[in-house]
Write a protein that holds these residues in place. Structure first.
Motif, short mmCIF file in Angstrom:
data_model
loop_
_atom_site.label_atom_id
_atom_site.label_comp_id
_atom_site.label_asym_id
_atom_site.label_seq_id
_atom_site.Cartn_x
_atom_site.Cartn_y
_atom_site.Cartn_z
N GLU A 6 43.13 33.18 -17.37
CA GLU A 6 44.55 33.32 -17.05
C GLU A 6 45.03 34.74 -17.36
OE1 GLU A 6 44.26 29.15 -19.06
OE2 GLU A 6 43.45 31.16 -19.35
N CYS A 22 45.24 32.53 -12.35
CA CYS A 22 44.07 31.88 -12.92
C CYS A 22 42.89 32.20 -12.02
CB CYS A 22 44.28 30.38 -13.02
SG CYS A 22 42.82 29.45 -13.53
N TRP A 36 48.25 23.57 -14.01
CA TRP A 36 48.80 24.43 -15.04
C TRP A 36 49.46 23.55 -16.11
CZ3 TRP A 36 48.14 29.52 -15.76
CH2 TRP A 36 47.73 30.29 -14.69
N CYS A 96 45.43 27.18 -17.62
CA CYS A 96 44.93 26.76 -16.32
C CYS A 96 43.81 25.75 -16.56
CB CYS A 96 44.41 27.99 -15.58
SG CYS A 96 43.58 27.66 -14.04
#
Length: 128
Positions: A6, A22, A36, A96
């Protein structure tokens, strides 16, 4: 080896915007389900948004609907989270996550236990 990285976090004033990225390696984000999540100390990890890439469907927590948008760039194997109209309560570590899609993913996208791979997180801080 699957790796999710990320980036894009930072500090912003209330009402501002950030875009989180990401980047996936060893994993085809365009053929899997990506989510997320965010977490603040002492609280459980919260699902924020997710993308069922094969169906082109996105999912959002009520707290971010209309403000956050999840998207992907298959060529870059990257998933994004555009965050607008940020509020102090959006302050958290954002993660992520990825998993192979399954038929009822849309019903459980917010469940962190459904994801196999996680990034290291990026901090978002929103000041009032």
């Amino acid at each position: 080896q699957v790796q999710l990285v990320e980036s894009g976090g930072g500090s912003v004033q209330s009402g501002g915007s950030l875009r989180l990225s990401c980047a996936a390696s060893g994993y085809a984000s365009g053929r899997n389900c990506m989510g997320w999540f965010r977490q603040v100390p002492g609280k459980e990890r919260e699902g924020v948004a997710a993308l069922y890439t094969g169906l082109g469907r996105s999912y959002y927590a009520d707290s971010v609907k209309g403000r956050f948008t999840i998207s992907q760039d298959n060529a870059k194997n990257t998933v994004y989270l555009q965050m607008n109209s940020l509020k102090p309560e959006d302050t958290a570590m954002y993660y992520c996550a990825a998993t192979s899609c399954f038929f009822y993913y849309g019903s459980v996208w917010y469940d962190s236990n459904k994801y196999n791979y996680w990034g290291q997180g990026t901090q978002v801080t929103v000041s009032s």
